[in-house]
Design a protein around this motif. Structure first.
Motif, PDB file in Angstrom:
ATOM      1  N   SER A  94       0.849  -1.187   0.000  1.00  0.00           N
ATOM      2  CA  SER A  94       0.000   0.000   0.000  1.00  0.00           C
ATOM      3  C   SER A  94       0.886   1.239   0.000  1.00  0.00           C
ATOM      4  O   SER A  94       2.091   1.164   0.226  1.00  0.00           O
ATOM      5  CB  SER A  94      -0.910   0.026   1.229  1.00  0.00           C
ATOM      6  N   GLY A  97      -0.751   5.511   4.501  1.00  0.00           N
ATOM      7  CA  GLY A  97      -1.817   6.476   4.741  1.00  0.00           C
ATOM      8  C   GLY A  97      -2.968   6.409   3.756  1.00  0.00           C
ATOM      9  O   GLY A  97      -4.005   7.015   3.984  1.00  0.00           O
ATOM     10  N   ALA A  98      -2.798   5.647   2.662  1.00  0.00           N
ATOM     11  CA  ALA A  98      -3.839   5.611   1.631  1.00  0.00           C
ATOM     12  C   ALA A  98      -4.999   4.720   2.017  1.00  0.00           C
ATOM     13  O   ALA A  98      -6.101   4.854   1.488  1.00  0.00           O
ATOM     14  CB  ALA A  98      -3.253   5.157   0.299  1.00  0.00           C
ATOM     15  N   GLY A  99      -4.773   3.771   2.919  1.00  0.00           N
ATOM     16  CA  GLY A  99      -5.858   2.915   3.379  1.00  0.00           C
ATOM     17  C   GLY A  99      -6.370   1.935   2.360  1.00  0.00           C
ATOM     18  O   GLY A  99      -7.555   1.578   2.393  1.00  0.00           O
ATOM     19  N   LYS A 100      -5.530   1.505   1.431  1.00  0.00           N
ATOM     20  CA  LYS A 100      -5.934   0.499   0.442  1.00  0.00           C
ATOM     21  C   LYS A 100      -4.819  -0.525   0.312  1.00  0.00           C
ATOM     22  O   LYS A 100      -3.668  -0.175   0.073  1.00  0.00           O
ATOM     23  CB  LYS A 100      -6.168   1.149  -0.924  1.00  0.00           C
ATOM     24  N   LEU A 101      -5.186  -1.789   0.451  1.00  0.00           N
ATOM     25  CA  LEU A 101      -4.223  -2.877   0.362  1.00  0.00           C
ATOM     26  C   LEU A 101      -4.364  -3.617  -0.960  1.00  0.00           C
ATOM     27  O   LEU A 101      -5.486  -3.869  -1.412  1.00  0.00           O
ATOM     28  CB  LEU A 101      -4.445  -3.873   1.492  1.00  0.00           C
TER      29      LEU A 101
END
Lengths: 112, 111
Positions: A94, A97-101
């Protein structure tokens, strides 16, 4: 092009052996993870690296040692394999801080 | 460890039926994601919700983030066999950059 690739897909080995799983991502992400998925399909974080620096190290036996040679690679070495290590191991990446895996397709480890 | 409980754990329905999956926690998250995992593959991101009360639609899938940003739901309208899979919610915490996964819901849609 595969975004997050891990090898091998399947790993069958005897108790007591040492094995490694490799992971590479070509997404330009700065954070990489190792997750373990048990037989009940629960995903548990093992390690996380940000720009080659270890930032998460959950309660994992010392037999598991991650290594990140650069921010696009995160390998997992396992010493003295035990029956309980049998599981599917997923690499993920990721942007911090983007919050997407984004996950690899997994390595199914079977310890006999 | 922040725990996200999903319900139901298993769901088997006929093609064309509607269903709702719930993801509940006592913790507040910066955002929440839903993933779908098919056998032999890794989880694939479906959606991210960020704002409390937010609703997002992805074709026949509707995702909602609770007002307090502690829980979420996934509603599927007119389920198709291709919807079959393991659905996972995950809460993201900016503090520590951590993802916390739910207990999973295994959905089977019977043709």
């Amino acid at each position: 092009d595969t975004a997050v690739s891990q090898t091998p897909k399947y790993l069958v080995t005897q108790m007591g052996n040492d094995k490694s799983i490799k992971c590479e991502q070509n997404l330009g992400h700065d954070t990489m993870y190792w997750y373990k998925q048990d037989s009940k399909k629960f995903l548990k974080i093992m390690f996380s690296y940000n720009n080659k620096e270890l930032i998460i190290n959950e309660t994992v036996p010392n037999r598991f040692s991650p290594k990140s040679p650069d921010k696009a690679h995160l390998n997992l070495h396992i010493n003295s394999l035990e029956l309980g290590d049998s599981a599917v191991y997923f690499c993920a990446s990721s942007l911090r801080g983007a919050g997407k895996l984004f996950f690899g397709s997994g390595t199914q480890l079977s310890v006999l | 460890t922040q725990l996200l409980e999903q319900s139901p754990q298993f769901l088997s329905i006929q093609e064309g039926e509607n269903l709702t999956v719930y993801c509940n926690s006592s913790s507040v998250f910066s955002s929440l994601q839903w993933y779908r995992q098919e056998p032999g593959e890794g989880p694939v991101l479906l959606v991210t919700v960020v704002t409390g009360g937010e609703v997002k639609k992805l074709k026949r899938l509707t995702f909602q983030f609770g007002d307090a940003r502690k829980d979420s739901s996934l509603h599927i309208t007119a389920a198709q066999p291709g919807d079959t899979g393991l659905y996972l919610c995950a809460g993201f915490s900016n503090t520590g950059n951590q993802f916390y996964f739910g207990t999973g819901t295994s959905l089977t849609v019977i043709p």
